[in-house]
Every structure is written in C-alpha cells, then in structure tokens.
Design a protein around this motif. Structure first.
Motif, mmCIF file in Angstrom:
data_model
loop_
_atom_site.group_PDB
_atom_site.id
_atom_site.type_symbol
_atom_site.label_atom_id
_atom_site.label_comp_id
_atom_site.label_asym_id
_atom_site.label_seq_id
_atom_site.Cartn_x
_atom_site.Cartn_y
_atom_site.Cartn_z
ATOM 1 N N PHE A 489 0.834 -1.206 0.000
ATOM 2 C CA PHE A 489 0.000 0.000 0.000
ATOM 3 C C PHE A 489 0.868 1.255 0.000
ATOM 4 C CE2 PHE A 489 -2.504 3.443 1.693
ATOM 5 C CZ PHE A 489 -3.719 3.274 1.057
ATOM 6 N N PHE A 490 1.867 1.273 0.852
ATOM 7 C CA PHE A 490 2.720 2.457 0.968
ATOM 8 C C PHE A 490 3.593 2.638 -0.271
ATOM 9 C CE2 PHE A 490 1.953 0.670 5.203
ATOM 10 C CZ PHE A 490 1.279 1.736 5.786
ATOM 11 N N VAL A 491 4.093 1.531 -0.810
ATOM 12 C CA VAL A 491 4.912 1.600 -2.024
ATOM 13 C C VAL A 491 4.070 2.100 -3.194
ATOM 14 C CG1 VAL A 491 6.161 0.230 -3.741
ATOM 15 C CG2 VAL A 491 6.557 -0.168 -1.302
ATOM 16 N N GLY A 492 2.895 1.507 -3.379
ATOM 17 C CA GLY A 492 2.037 1.884 -4.498
ATOM 18 C C GLY A 492 1.596 3.325 -4.442
ATOM 19 N N PHE A 493 1.151 3.751 -3.265
ATOM 20 C CA PHE A 493 0.698 5.132 -3.100
ATOM 21 C C PHE A 493 1.847 6.113 -3.354
ATOM 22 C CE2 PHE A 493 -0.154 9.005 -0.791
ATOM 23 C CZ PHE A 493 -1.514 9.218 -0.954
ATOM 24 N N SER A 494 3.001 5.869 -2.747
ATOM 25 C CA SER A 494 4.123 6.807 -2.831
ATOM 26 C C SER A 494 4.716 6.883 -4.231
ATOM 27 C CB SER A 494 5.213 6.403 -1.831
ATOM 28 O OG SER A 494 4.713 6.360 -0.522
ATOM 29 N N VAL A 495 4.917 5.718 -4.873
ATOM 30 C CA VAL A 495 5.526 5.706 -6.208
ATOM 31 C C VAL A 495 4.643 6.445 -7.204
ATOM 32 C CG1 VAL A 495 6.127 4.222 -8.161
ATOM 33 C CG2 VAL A 495 6.888 3.622 -5.853
ATOM 34 N N SER A 496 3.354 6.157 -7.202
ATOM 35 C CA SER A 496 2.452 6.821 -8.146
ATOM 36 C C SER A 496 2.329 8.304 -7.845
ATOM 37 C CB SER A 496 1.073 6.145 -8.105
ATOM 38 O OG SER A 496 1.145 4.830 -8.602
ATOM 39 N N PHE A 497 2.299 8.667 -6.582
ATOM 40 C CA PHE A 497 2.212 10.075 -6.178
ATOM 41 C C PHE A 497 3.413 10.857 -6.709
ATOM 42 C CE2 PHE A 497 2.909 13.694 -3.530
ATOM 43 C CZ PHE A 497 1.675 14.110 -3.051
ATOM 44 N N VAL A 498 4.607 10.355 -6.430
ATOM 45 C CA VAL A 498 5.832 11.078 -6.812
ATOM 46 C C VAL A 498 5.990 11.127 -8.327
ATOM 47 C CG1 VAL A 498 8.349 11.024 -6.694
ATOM 48 C CG2 VAL A 498 6.996 10.564 -4.633
ATOM 49 N N LEU A 499 5.769 10.002 -9.002
ATOM 50 C CA LEU A 499 5.927 9.968 -10.455
ATOM 51 C C LEU A 499 4.918 10.879 -11.151
ATOM 52 C CD1 LEU A 499 6.673 6.250 -11.394
ATOM 53 C CD2 LEU A 499 8.215 8.207 -11.490
ATOM 54 N N PHE A 500 3.688 10.882 -10.664
ATOM 55 C CA PHE A 500 2.669 11.733 -11.289
ATOM 56 C C PHE A 500 3.025 13.212 -11.123
ATOM 57 C CE2 PHE A 500 -1.689 13.597 -11.534
ATOM 58 C CZ PHE A 500 -1.978 13.179 -12.827
ATOM 59 N N TYR A 501 3.558 13.552 -9.970
ATOM 60 C CA TYR A 501 3.984 14.941 -9.746
ATOM 61 C C TYR A 501 5.128 15.302 -10.700
ATOM 62 C CZ TYR A 501 5.867 19.062 -7.405
ATOM 63 O OH TYR A 501 6.319 20.332 -7.145
ATOM 64 N N ALA A 502 6.088 14.395 -10.854
ATOM 65 C CA ALA A 502 7.241 14.668 -11.722
ATOM 66 C C ALA A 502 6.822 14.786 -13.187
ATOM 67 C CB ALA A 502 8.281 13.561 -11.555
ATOM 68 N N VAL A 503 5.972 13.870 -13.631
ATOM 69 C CA VAL A 503 5.535 13.900 -15.035
ATOM 70 C C VAL A 503 4.775 15.184 -15.335
ATOM 71 C CG1 VAL A 503 3.994 12.802 -16.708
ATOM 72 C CG2 VAL A 503 5.496 11.396 -15.296
ATOM 73 N N ASN A 504 3.976 15.643 -14.395
ATOM 74 C CA ASN A 504 3.211 16.873 -14.621
ATOM 75 C C ASN A 504 4.086 18.123 -14.566
ATOM 76 O OD1 ASN A 504 -0.029 16.707 -14.734
ATOM 77 N ND2 ASN A 504 0.794 14.922 -13.634
ATOM 78 N N LEU A 505 5.214 18.046 -13.880
ATOM 79 C CA LEU A 505 6.154 19.163 -13.921
ATOM 80 C C LEU A 505 6.816 19.255 -15.298
ATOM 81 C CD1 LEU A 505 8.031 19.121 -10.477
ATOM 82 C CD2 LEU A 505 6.206 20.654 -11.232
ATOM 83 N N ILE A 506 7.113 18.100 -15.877
ATOM 84 C CA ILE A 506 7.769 18.078 -17.189
ATOM 85 C C ILE A 506 6.763 18.363 -18.308
ATOM 86 C CG2 ILE A 506 9.086 16.648 -18.804
ATOM 87 C CD1 ILE A 506 10.035 15.033 -16.343
ATOM 88 N N PHE A 507 5.565 17.793 -18.186
ATOM 89 C CA PHE A 507 4.520 17.977 -19.200
ATOM 90 C C PHE A 507 3.277 18.563 -18.514
ATOM 91 C CE2 PHE A 507 7.018 14.220 -20.371
ATOM 92 C CZ PHE A 507 7.512 14.615 -21.615
ATOM 93 N N PRO A 508 3.285 19.853 -18.210
ATOM 94 C CA PRO A 508 2.177 20.450 -17.456
ATOM 95 C C PRO A 508 0.861 20.435 -18.234
ATOM 96 C CG PRO A 508 3.651 22.143 -18.295
ATOM 97 C CD PRO A 508 4.322 20.839 -18.550
ATOM 98 N N VAL A 509 -0.234 20.347 -17.486
ATOM 99 C CA VAL A 509 -1.579 20.361 -18.048
ATOM 100 C C VAL A 509 -2.044 21.809 -18.188
ATOM 101 C CG1 VAL A 509 -3.984 19.722 -17.620
ATOM 102 C CG2 VAL A 509 -2.147 18.113 -17.085
#
Length: 577
Positions: A489-509
């Motif tokens: 649970f902690f791995v899944g939540f944290s990995v997706s949270f951090v990656l989604f934040y990083a991807v949106n910084l590189i490719f902003p909506v």
C-alpha cells in the motif's frame, strides 16, 4: 422493425431529466452524478458515525486480532497493528473524501479530471468488479447469521437434509440462509442515500448493544479471560520473518482490507452538511470504535475459551456453541436469536451501503443514460447469483486472499488522486468541464490523460510479484518480492504520487487549477460560493437583489464573469469595490 423495438426499449429505460434542478441526462451525466445541491446534502455527523459503524461493528472487525495472533504475534503487537492501521485508514479516507466535501462530486466524476473522461473507466471498472464480488461474499456471510437466527427459532433446522448434489460446495442449510438474507436486503436498495439516517441508527445501536452484551456476559460467566488474552510473542525461531516484518505486513493487510472503501469515500462525503460532520463521524468510529470492537472481540473470545474450552473467533460458530451448551433452552435460544439478528441486520445494511449502493454509483458512471444509484444497486445485488459466493468461500481460499490484497492496484489510484487534487490543482476544479467533453479541459488526448496511466502501472508493478508469490505459496522466490508486497500500500501510493507529480512538472496540463466563474449547477450555498470565489446561482438568476447577507460578503474574484446578465455584472462590480 427490430431497430424500432430497440429504440422504444431505450426510450422506456432511459432516465428522466429535470433541467429545473440541473439534472441533465447524457452520456456523462444524470441526477446521481451531478454535484449535490444543498437540499440533498442531508448527512450530519451521526450519519457518518452510522456509516462507518457498519464497517466497524461487524464480524470481520471482531475477528481481526485472530489474524495476527495465529501468526505468532503477541496481543499487544496485534492491538498496535489495529490502532496504527485504523489511524492511517482515517487519514487516507479523509484525503480522498476532501474533494467530495468541497465540490460535492463522487469518485466516479472525481476521476475524470485526473484520468480523462474515457480513461476514468479504468478505476471505475476495478471498483465495479470489487463491488460485485464483495456484495456476493457479504450476502453469503450474512446468510450464515440468518441460519443461526432460524436455528434459534426452530432447532430442527440445523439438521435439515442436504438436497444439493455432492459436487455443490455448500448445503441446503447454508443456501437457505443465503436466500433469506439476499431477499430481505432487496427493499433497502430502494432507499436513497440521503435517507439512510434511520437504518444507520438502528443497525449501529443494535449491533453495538449486542457486542457489548456478549462481552459482558462472557466475562461475567467465565469470571475472567482465558490464556489467549495473555498470549506473548510466539514467532517460531525457524520463521524467515521477524515480528517487525509481520507487524509491517499486518498493517499493510489491515489497510488493504479497507482500501476499497477508502477509494470511493467521496461518494458518501459529498452528502455531508458540513466538513466537520464527516471528520467527527469518521474519526470517532472508523478509528476509535473500530479499535474497541477488535478489543471486545479479543476479550469475548478469551473469556469463552474458559467457558467452552476452545477458541471461537467466528460469532456464528460461537452462537451455535452457546445454544448447544444451553441444551436448547428457551433462554439460550432467545439470547442467541437477538445476538444473531443484530449482527445480521448490521451486516445487511453494510452490504447495502458500502457495496451495493457504491456499485450503483459506479455503474451510473458507466451508463449514465440508463442507470442511476437504485438501478445500479439492484444490478450489483442480482449479480451475486452469477458470482456464486459459495464457490469462492468454500473452494477458493486463495481467491479471497487475492481479493483482500487488491489494494496493490487501488493504492496507486489513490496516490495520483491525492497528488492531482492537493498538490497540482490546489483543490480547484471546473465542475462544468466534468460533465461534457466538448471543449473540456479534462478531455486531454481523445479522453485519456496519458500522464496518469504509466504512473499508475509503476505503482503496482513492484508489488504484483509478491502478490503472486504469496497467493501461490511459492517459497523459492527472492525475499525482496515478498518484502515489497508487505509494504504494497505504501509503495504503491508513494511511487504513483511522486511519479505523477514529476511527469506533470515536465509535461504540465493546460488550465490547471482554474474554476468556474459561475455556480452552474446550484451546488453551493452563499457561504460556500464566497469561500470558493464563485458567483452563486441565485445571483445569476437575479434572485439575490437586496439580500443583505450577499452584499456583505468578502469574496476573492477573478477577472470578468463569463455570464452577461446584468445581475452578474452588478455582483462582480460590487466585489471589486
């Protein structure tokens, strides 16, 4: 001819729209999906107290300590797992629910601004599958309580001949209980969620009193508790897992068992009158009462160990033993009947609210033109006959284990939801863009936000191997796979949270964090509109002239309003000073 018949059928089954209440029916909207107006937000703190009671005052919670004690953990370690896991469940449930509390939309619609209109079906289909399966399983477990009730009235029912074939993994005795529980539950599916207060009150009081009475009776009769209550750590020296790892796995397992309910908590938080009502109801029950029920189950089981000489964690089994030792007396049968019916009613309404109604909301998101909450709940309930829970419970223990571990996929969904809403969008969304894809900021690329899918997959990819290893009983796999699974649970939540934040910084909506200038759906009270900086509907409709409360509001406003009405222009002029 056939096409005319199909067209007529579609017209008959299509839901009615009521534009005077902003209840448009389309491929993406109906009455149960639009933001809830104040008149439909009827849940106070006790409604949430009752709602969460259903997931605390039940057989599964009562039995929770047994799971950890059988692994060799001490009573103190088992209770520590329960306290910590339930506190974390409260935290995650509140984070997911906050969008519903602010914008009054549910999980089904909430996912559209993160995933895109079409990609939002990915989390939606997962939820629908879980709702179907859990509804069927809960009907089966509730049916066992019904068999106890019937046996308490007619003791001969316990010896009813089995008329089913030898290849059927159940008996007539069990199937009758399932049918009665399923049939009695059907009328409750017709109650709208905004009218759940009385069933919540009755079920939580009945089961709470029954559990407390059972605990007091067992302790008084046994004059204390048995050895299981004092169990110390018994992890074998040959075990490859230390107590610390077993506790980590226990916390992950306990959270995972509640992940399905946490994921769609906004489906019910949107009914709140005030945010404080949700917070008070959630914390007092989901955490505090949940811990007390686990402790009460432990005390009762330990006391009954002294009375009967064996450990009975499962209440239906314990009640049958109570009748046997009472030699079928009317007193013992009456006591067991009231205990069983209290547990059964709570189990029934938990199933209706947490599984069937939640399934109805999700199905409404899948087919908005034809399915509302009520129809979806009925479909979810009738699906129990297709799923055949007696096959799952009696023959497929591994399947149930996998089902309990479905948080492997749900935790990453929650990770991207929380990141998008709180960090990227700063709790600001455009409601009007959630119900029509034409020109919507949330249409993304062909209805799919390509940024979210790889982040979601990356969240469960490291832990899926451990799930396969654990479910399959494989002992030769690398230890790291199981360790990651114990923290899934902690791995899944944290990995997706951090990656989604990083991807949106590189490719902003584009247009991220923008909101509507005008309250299109009459969603907000005047005070809510003021806090959000949205022009209230009654202002747009010219119904607020001379309203002293309106004129005294301090509101942060944007640029010019998109609405050209004279009243709206006066509003914006007034707010600019």
């Amino acid at each position: 001819m056939a096409s005319k018949t199909i067209r007529k059928v579609r017209e008959v089954v299509a839901l009615d729209s009521d534009e005077s209440h902003y209840e448009e029916v389309s491929a993406w909207s109906n009455r149960d999906l639009i933001p809830l107006p104040p008149a439909r937000r009827t849940w106070g703190w006790f409604n949430f107290f009752g709602s969460w009671s259903l997931s605390s005052l039940n057989v599964a919670t009562w039995q929770t300590p047994n799971t950890f004690l059988t692994q060799g953990l001490s009573v103190g370690q088992a209770m520590a797992i329960i306290v910590v896991s339930r506190a974390l469940c409260c935290l995650f449930a509140v984070m997911v629910a906050w969008c519903g509390l602010t914008w009054h939309i549910g999980f089904t619609v909430q996912n559209r601004y993160t995933w895109g209109f079409r990609a939002s079906y990915i989390p939606l289909l997962q939820r629908i599958l879980l709702n179907f399966i859990w509804t069927a399983i809960q009907c089966w477990n509730g049916g066992k309580l019904v068999t106890v009730c019937i046996t308490a009235i007619w003791p001969s029912f316990a010896t009813i001949p089995n008329t089913l074939s030898a290849s059927t993994p159940t008996t007539t005795y069990e199937l009758v209980g399932f049918i009665v529980f399923w049939a009695v539950s059907i009328p409750f599916l017709f109650i709208r969620p905004e009218r759940f207060k009385k069933p919540f009150l009755v079920s939580s009081v009945m089961c709470g009193v029954a559990m407390f009475a059972l605990m007091i009776w067992s302790v008084a009769t046994a004059k204390g508790v048995g050895p299981v209550f004092y169990q110390g750590e018994k992890v074998p020296a040959t075990s490859q897992w230390s107590a610390s790892w077993l506790m980590m796995a226990g916390i992950n397992q306990a959270i995972g068992g509640k992940a399905a309910g946490m994921t769609n908590s906004s489906d019910f938080s949107r009914y709140a009158k005030k945010k404080s009502d949700y917070l008070i109801g959630t914390i007092t029950v989901y955490w505090i009462v949940g811990v007390l029920v686990c402790f009460g189950g432990l005390v009762t089981t330990a006391a009954c160990q002294k009375i009967y000489g064996d450990i009975w964690w499962n209440p239906p089994d314990l009640m049958m033993v109570m009748m046997d030792y009472g030699q079928g007396s009317s007193g013992s049968r009456a006591a067991v009947f009231f205990l069983a019916i209290s547990f059964a009613f709570t189990s029934m309404f938990e199933n209706v609210c947490s599984n069937a109604v939640a399934g109805g909301i999700d199905l409404a998101g899948l087919f908005p033109r034809y399915i509302d909450i009520r129809r979806g709940a009925l479909i979810t309930f009738f699906a129990a006959w297709i799923i055949q829970p007696w096959q799952l419970i009696n023959e497929a223990a591994t399947f149930i284990s996998v089902l309990n571990s479905f948080s492997v996929f749900l935790a990453p969904i929650m990770g991207v939801m929380v990141c998008d809403y709180f960090i990227l969008r700063h709790q600001r969304i455009k409601l009007s863009h959630l119900f029509s894809p034409q020109g919507s900021d949330y249409w993304f690329w062909h209805g799919v936000n390509w940024r979210v899918i790889p982040c979601w997959v990356a969240g469960w990819a490291p832990t899926i191997g451990g799930l396969i290893v654990s479910a399959g009983g494989i002992t030769t796999a690398p230890r790291a796979l199981t360790e990651l699974y114990y923290m899934a649970f902690f791995v899944g939540f944290s990995v997706s949270f951090v990656l989604f934040y990083a991807v949106n910084l590189i490719f902003p909506v584009l247009h991220r964090g923008e909101i509507d200038e005008v309250d299109k759906y009459a969603t907000f009270t005047i005070d809510e509109a003021a806090r959000l900086g949205v022009v209230p509907t009654d202002v747009v409709q010219g119904e607020a002239l001379g309203n002293p409360k309106l004129e005294g509001l301090e509101v942060k406003v944007g640029e010019a309003s998109a609405d050209d009405s004279e009243m709206t222009k006066k509003w914006w002029s007034l707010k600019r000073g």
